[in-house]
Every structure is written in C-alpha cells, then in structure tokens.
Scaffold this active site. Structure first.
Site, short mmCIF file in Angstrom:
data_model
loop_
_atom_site.label_atom_id
_atom_site.label_comp_id
_atom_site.label_asym_id
_atom_site.label_seq_id
_atom_site.Cartn_x
_atom_site.Cartn_y
_atom_site.Cartn_z
N ASP A 12 21.39 -1.74 -6.27
CA ASP A 12 20.33 -2.99 -5.53
C ASP A 12 19.34 -2.40 -6.64
O ASP A 12 19.04 -2.15 -7.69
CB ASP A 12 20.08 -2.21 -4.38
CG ASP A 12 19.29 -2.91 -3.75
OD1 ASP A 12 18.99 -3.75 -3.81
OD2 ASP A 12 17.68 -2.16 -2.93
N SER A 13 18.11 -3.80 -6.66
CA SER A 13 17.58 -3.23 -7.41
C SER A 13 16.63 -2.13 -6.72
O SER A 13 15.49 -1.62 -7.78
CB SER A 13 16.11 -4.48 -6.78
OG SER A 13 15.37 -4.12 -5.14
N CYS A 75 21.99 -6.00 -3.15
CA CYS A 75 20.33 -7.09 -3.35
C CYS A 75 20.75 -8.11 -2.81
O CYS A 75 21.33 -9.23 -4.00
CB CYS A 75 20.17 -6.59 -4.17
SG CYS A 75 18.89 -7.32 -4.74
N GLU A 154 9.62 -0.21 3.16
CA GLU A 154 9.11 1.35 2.19
C GLU A 154 8.52 2.39 2.45
O GLU A 154 8.64 3.54 3.19
CB GLU A 154 9.18 0.81 0.87
CG GLU A 154 10.03 0.36 0.52
CD GLU A 154 10.67 0.03 -1.48
OE1 GLU A 154 10.23 0.75 -1.79
OE2 GLU A 154 11.91 -0.21 -1.73
N CYS A 186 17.66 -9.66 3.18
CA CYS A 186 17.21 -9.17 2.15
C CYS A 186 17.05 -7.59 2.69
O CYS A 186 17.32 -7.37 3.98
CB CYS A 186 15.29 -9.24 2.08
SG CYS A 186 14.75 -8.45 1.04
N HIS A 188 15.76 -4.90 2.61
CA HIS A 188 14.94 -4.20 3.81
C HIS A 188 14.50 -4.23 5.21
O HIS A 188 14.28 -3.52 6.19
CB HIS A 188 14.13 -4.02 2.78
CG HIS A 188 13.65 -2.98 1.55
ND1 HIS A 188 13.96 -3.61 0.89
CD2 HIS A 188 12.69 -2.04 1.74
CE1 HIS A 188 14.18 -3.20 -0.54
NE2 HIS A 188 13.06 -2.12 -0.35
N1 DGL Z 1 16.85 -5.32 -2.51
C1 DGL Z 1 16.23 -6.58 -2.81
C2 DGL Z 1 17.10 -8.27 -2.38
O1 DGL Z 1 17.74 -7.33 -0.71
C3 DGL Z 1 14.47 -6.29 -2.02
C4 DGL Z 1 13.84 -5.88 -2.87
C5 DGL Z 1 13.03 -6.18 -4.18
O2 DGL Z 1 12.56 -7.50 -4.23
O3 DGL Z 1 13.74 -6.19 -5.35
O4 DGL Z 1 15.85 -9.24 -1.90
#
Ligand code: DGL
Length: 274
Positions: A12-13, A75, A154, A186, A188
């Site tokens: 993931d990012s 992600c 977060e 997403c 989060h």
């Molecule tokens: N992990 C990203 C997503 O699911 C969210 C956070 C980001 O923008 O990197 O799209």
C-alpha cells in the site's frame, strides 16, 4: 515454484492497506503475510498515474524479492491504474481492489444505483465505474473523491464532529442521488464506516473493498492449491520506507494488536529494483 508456506505479499502507499491485511488475517489466520507500506511517498491519491505506476512497480518488486506467492495491491489508487503494468512485469499473480469491490457491490445492489468514493486519482480514473459497467451496463453510478477522509482516519478522528461535518459535505450529493450501495474505494474509509453510514443514510449497503479482496485472495489460493491450512498462526513481517515508529503506533491502533517485526527499507534500494 510457489509453495503453500510462501507469504502473501501486500503493499500500500502507507498504512491504510492494513485494513486489508486485517480482513485477510481474519479469513486466513494461518497464512504468512509480508506487508510493504510506502510511508516515504504516501499519499498516492494526489499523484499522477505515471508516478503511481512507477512506485507500484518498485513496491511489488520489493515483495517479489521476498518470494511471495501472490501480491495484493491493497491500495485502491494503485489498483486503479497500475495493475496492467504489474501483471506485465511480474510472473507472480497480482490481485487488486477494484474488481473484487465492484463484483461484491454488483451482487448487493438491488436498485443498481451505486455510489463510489475514493481518492482523487481513483475517482478520476473511473476505475470502479468501468468495472461495474463491464458487469452490467445498466448500473447507475455516482463517484465522488473524498480526499480529506485519509488524514482524518490516520488521525484517529473516526467519530469526531469535524469528520461528521466533512462527511455530510462530501456525501449529501450521493444521498440525494438515492444510492442503495456505496463502495468504500479507499483503504482508509472502512475506519470511518459509522460516520459515512450516517451521512448517506442507514439503509445504504457499505462495500468494503478489503473484505471483497480477501474473498478473492482465498478463492485464488484454494484454486491454485496454495492455501495454507496449518494449525499455527501465520507470521507477519512489516516493511516501510519511512517513519517506522509512526507506522507502529498507528498500525497497532488499526490492527488492534502489537507489531513485532518491522523494518525500514531504503528508497535507494527500491529505486534499484526496477
Ligand atoms: N491507499 C490509498 C488508497 O486506497 C489512500 C492513501 C493514498 O492516497 O495514498 O487509495
């Protein structure tokens, strides 16, 4: 050749992909998992497609070095744009978030009016709409980017009045549109389910793409004879590209348990992988 003891690789990012790890772990507690969070370069959701593809190739390259049997692109942003490049580059199978989430939503929706929320990149790429329309061209879809949800989650502001206000501002449009199903597109957003549910109306079905992806992962592993059924719990190894201490504290809150194997990876090393 992959073996059942090889780990499932997840990237993931940053930290958000842990919501996906949690779903995989609940479903398959005996699988080993190697997680990479690109905490040095998060967020991906505000970056261009070419940058997200480049980063995703490096993230997956790191997992391939660890001999994972499968890569889960936890992600949504990376899943919305990088899957073709990842599949072309690596022999290891790659599962993203978009198809599983869209497929689950298509089964749950009664009226065919489906909402999708995600980062700017995911929404601009129309990844979920394209996948949903492939399943049924009659679906009536409304997409909305909700970028402020990421920092709020977060920060742990999952029930804060500021979050409620922002959710109302973002989601009133979807409520007025009369959706019966909403894809949380997403990583989060599942953390904000309660607030989101209140803003769109209690009757709207919430689709967590992590839950959907975990179903797909298990299906794939069983089909390939790679599902690990041993009785002991799986091992978890976490890697991040920056700020391991911050990752640890947020991750332990996300997962509700302690993280014992966490290492920092140099960006220089990642850059050398592709
Ligand atoms: N992990 C990203 C997503 O699911 C969210 C956070 C980001 O923008 O990197 O799209």
């Amino acid at each position: 050749m992959a073996t059942i003891d090889d780990a499932i690789g997840v990237f993931d990012s940053g930290i958000g992909g842990l919501t996906v790890v949690k779903k995989i772990a609940e479903k398959m507690p005996n699988e080993n998992i190697i997680y990479f969070g690109d905490t040095a370069r998060v967020p991906y959701g505000t970056k261009s497609n070419s940058t997200v593809i480049e980063y995703s190739l490096q993230d997956a390259g790191f997992l391939v070095q660890k001999n994972v049997k499968l890569i889960v692109v936890a992600c949504n942003t990376a899943s919305s744009v990088a899957l073709p490049a990842l599949r072309e580059k690596f022999d290891v199978p790659v599962i993203g978030m978009i198809f599983p989430g869209a497929a689950l939503a298509s089964k749950q929706s009664g009226t065919g009016k489906i909402g999708v929320i995600g980062t700017n990149a995911t929404v601009n790429n129309k990844a979920y709409s394209n996948e949903l329309l492939k399943i049924d061209s009659r679906f009536d879809i409304i997409e909305k980017a909700c970028p402020l949800f990421v920092p709020l989650a977060e920060e742990g502001w999952v029930d804060h009045r500021a979050t409620k206000l922002i959710a109302k501002e973002y989601l009133q449009e979807l409520k007025d549109y009369g959706i019966d199903t909403l894809i949380l597109g997403c990583t989060h957003y599942p953390l904000l389910t309660n607030v989101i549910k209140k803003a769109v109306g209690d009757g709207v079905k919430m689709i967590d793409s992590g839950t959907a992806a975990a179903i797909t992962v298990e299906y794939y592993l069983i089909n390939e004879g790679l599902r690990n059924y041993r009785e002991t719990p799986g091992r978890y190894e976490y890697f991040v590209s920056d700020l391991p201490e911050k990752f640890k504290s947020v991750a332990e809150r996300f997962l509700g348990k302690e993280i014992d194997s966490l290492k920092k990876v140099d960006i220089e090393y990642l850059l050398g992988l592709i």
